[in-house]
Enzyme design. Structure first.
Site, mmCIF file in Angstrom:
data_model
loop_
_atom_site.group_PDB
_atom_site.id
_atom_site.type_symbol
_atom_site.label_atom_id
_atom_site.label_comp_id
_atom_site.label_asym_id
_atom_site.label_seq_id
_atom_site.Cartn_x
_atom_site.Cartn_y
_atom_site.Cartn_z
ATOM 1 N N THR A 25 26.390 57.193 88.695
ATOM 2 C CA THR A 25 27.705 57.751 88.382
ATOM 3 C C THR A 25 28.688 57.416 89.499
ATOM 4 O OG1 THR A 25 26.864 59.481 86.964
ATOM 5 C CG2 THR A 25 28.917 59.972 88.117
ATOM 6 N N GLN A 97 23.685 54.082 79.139
ATOM 7 C CA GLN A 97 23.000 55.371 79.236
ATOM 8 C C GLN A 97 23.789 56.435 78.478
ATOM 9 O OE1 GLN A 97 22.652 57.960 82.632
ATOM 10 N NE2 GLN A 97 20.418 57.959 82.476
ATOM 11 N N HIS A 177 19.601 59.577 78.115
ATOM 12 C CA HIS A 177 19.494 60.338 79.370
ATOM 13 C C HIS A 177 18.880 61.702 79.048
ATOM 14 C CE1 HIS A 177 20.048 61.867 83.274
ATOM 15 N NE2 HIS A 177 21.310 61.550 83.494
ATOM 16 N N ASN A 180 17.373 64.956 84.737
ATOM 17 C CA ASN A 180 18.317 65.504 85.725
ATOM 18 C C ASN A 180 19.072 66.756 85.303
ATOM 19 O OD1 ASN A 180 17.470 63.503 87.394
ATOM 20 N ND2 ASN A 180 19.243 62.173 87.097
ATOM 21 N N TYR A 182 20.381 67.751 82.468
ATOM 22 C CA TYR A 182 21.447 67.714 81.468
ATOM 23 C C TYR A 182 20.912 68.214 80.115
ATOM 24 C CZ TYR A 182 23.896 65.412 85.215
ATOM 25 O OH TYR A 182 24.461 65.146 86.430
ATOM 26 N N ARG A 229 15.091 58.094 79.713
ATOM 27 C CA ARG A 229 14.863 58.447 81.122
ATOM 28 C C ARG A 229 14.453 59.903 81.220
ATOM 29 N NH1 ARG A 229 18.593 58.242 86.520
ATOM 30 N NH2 ARG A 229 17.157 57.013 87.785
ATOM 31 N N ASN A 237 20.450 69.745 89.475
ATOM 32 C CA ASN A 237 21.225 70.575 88.547
ATOM 33 C C ASN A 237 20.489 71.845 88.136
ATOM 34 O OD1 ASN A 237 23.651 69.023 88.393
ATOM 35 N ND2 ASN A 237 22.479 67.484 87.278
ATOM 36 N N GLY A 325 18.401 52.597 92.692
ATOM 37 C CA GLY A 325 19.731 53.144 92.490
ATOM 38 C C GLY A 325 20.643 52.799 93.647
ATOM 39 N N ARG A 326 20.676 53.696 94.639
ATOM 40 C CA ARG A 326 21.622 53.504 95.736
ATOM 41 C C ARG A 326 21.554 52.133 96.413
ATOM 42 N NH1 ARG A 326 20.523 59.233 98.319
ATOM 43 N NH2 ARG A 326 18.530 58.560 97.486
HETATM 44 C C1 8OZ Z 1 25.454 62.034 90.441
HETATM 45 C C2 8OZ Z 1 26.689 62.610 90.212
HETATM 46 C C3 8OZ Z 1 27.056 62.935 88.925
HETATM 47 C C4 8OZ Z 1 26.187 62.705 87.882
HETATM 48 C C5 8OZ Z 1 22.574 62.110 87.104
HETATM 49 C C6 8OZ Z 1 24.480 61.414 85.824
HETATM 50 O O1 8OZ Z 1 22.139 62.711 88.073
HETATM 51 C C7 8OZ Z 1 24.021 61.870 86.975
HETATM 52 C C8 8OZ Z 1 24.945 62.138 88.106
HETATM 53 C C9 8OZ Z 1 24.588 61.800 89.400
HETATM 54 O O2 8OZ Z 1 21.831 61.706 86.205
#
Ligand code: 8OZ
Length: 367
Positions: A25, A97, A177, A180, A182, A229, A237, A325-326
């Site tokens: 993101t 995604q 997705h 994480n 969501y 994923r 979160n 990722g990073r």
């Molecule tokens: C970092 C900041 C905002 C969203 C995730 C889509 O963790 C994200 C996300 C990561 O999957």
């Protein structure tokens, strides 16, 4: 023995190498429309075996952070068309995604300032990202309202529609997705799901939305262009499950017959430690459960891998590919650097979220 630099067939996707760019993101899509600079950013990284796009909202309700892209309006699709065309011209492959944030949102980001939606009215102890008058800031997520069961078919439809839009926008496929913390992960896990209907309680019920969404997407665009994923134990979160091993073993057993292109697993805490003392998990057992049920998808492992660990993972069969990722943020030519053992540049944290080209498209290739 497979190497990181060998090609890999993943459903209809032909990866030139087993180094995948993980979704990241970056909050650079005002009005949820990917900008020209975004096409440049992904194209610079097209030597990845596969690019998974940043998380992309399937609907205005699925949106939870300032300036993240969407996949439901014409201008958004046109923006993505520029990205996919440019990545393809550079020889890359990119999947989109598909994202619904559920309770990880803020009233200010929701249609008509409504509260975000969730399996249950349980507020996450988490932050979202707002941009006001050009200045970004983190804010606590708003109290959500519980979704009525009658609203769920509409959400499944939004995923289906977004998958169709992804193909129309030139993507090679999609990644659902389900990680994480969501929406889909909120339904999966006991920490966020207190429902007493067909979508709560038992493992079968909590996995129902994930499976309905995945089946709908597969029906729409084909399993061979669909990936998913998962993050069995991440605390990201504010998500937790009381007993993740049987939950995820069930999920992958049910996914096995769908003919997916890939299953992408975040090991440990997203962006953090790979091992969590209070949240043990056996990833090999999960993969075995999938294979024993006939699942053939490419298995992509993610989180905190370096070259040595990634080579071991692929050589041992722990994974078929590894997502970074990073490292891809500061090293657009990551594949080349890993192959030639070149030093890796470090990211500038101040330019991760929001802004323009700085810290986005100005990281140079290795000399
Ligand atoms: C970092 C900041 C905002 C969203 C995730 C889509 O963790 C994200 C996300 C990561 O999957």
């Amino acid at each position: 023995m497979a190497s990181l630099f060998d090609p890999l067939q993943a459903g209809a996707l032909r990866l030139a190498n087993r180094i995948v760019m993980a979704p990241l993101t970056r909050n650079r899509s005002p009005e949820a429309i990917p900008a020209d600079v975004t096409a440049t950013y992904y194209t610079q990284r097209a030597s990845a075996g596969l690019i998974v796009s940043e998380a992309t909202a399937i609907s205005p309700q699925g949106q939870g952070y300032a300036d993240v892209p969407g996949l439901y309006g014409t201008e958004q699709l046109d923006g993505w068309k520029r990205v996919t065309k440019s990545v393809h011209e550079a020889g890359g492959q990119i999947v989109c995604q598909l994202w619904h944030v559920g309770r990880i949102s803020h009233n200010d980001l929701q249609p008509d300032g409504q509260p975000p939606v969730a399996p249950s009215a349980v507020t996450a102890q988490a932050k979202t990202y707002l941009i006001k008058d050009g200045a970004g800031s983190f804010a606590p997520t708003s109290a959500p309202r519980a979704l009525d069961a009658g609203e769920l078919p509409g959400i499944v439809q939004d995923y289906r529609h977004a998958a169709r839009n992804a193909i129309a926008a030139g993507f090679d496929g999609v990644e659902i997705h389900a990680a994480n913390g969501y929406l889909i992960d909120q339904f999966l896990k006991t920490g966020a799901n207190q429902r007493t209907d067909d979508y709560g309680g038992s493992i079968e019920n909590r996995a129902r939305l994930l499976l309905e969404v995945t089946r709908a997407v597969v029906e729409e665009i084909g399993g061979d262009r669909t990936g998913i994923r998962l993050s069995p134990v991440t605390p990201a979160n504010d998500i937790v499950d009381a007993d993740p091993q049987p939950l995820f073993d069930h999920v992958v057993r049910e996914l096995a017959p769908l003919g997916l292109a890939f299953v992408h697993v975040i090991e440990g805490a997203t962006g953090g430690p790979r091992e969590l003392d209070d949240r043990p998990f056996d990833y090999a057992a999960m993969k075995d459960a999938y294979r024993a049920a006939g699942g053939r998808a490419a298995w992509i492992a993610n989180n905190g891998y370096d070259k040595t660990l990634a080579e071991q993972a692929v050589a041992s069969g722990h994974a078929d590919a590894v997502a970074f990722g990073r490292p891809f943020i500061a090293n657009p030519d990551l594949v080349h650097r890993l192959r030639d053992n070149l030093p890796l540049a470090q990211i500038d944290k101040a330019t991760l979220y929001g802004g323009g080209a700085k810290g986005y498209t100005d990281y140079p290739k290795a000399a």
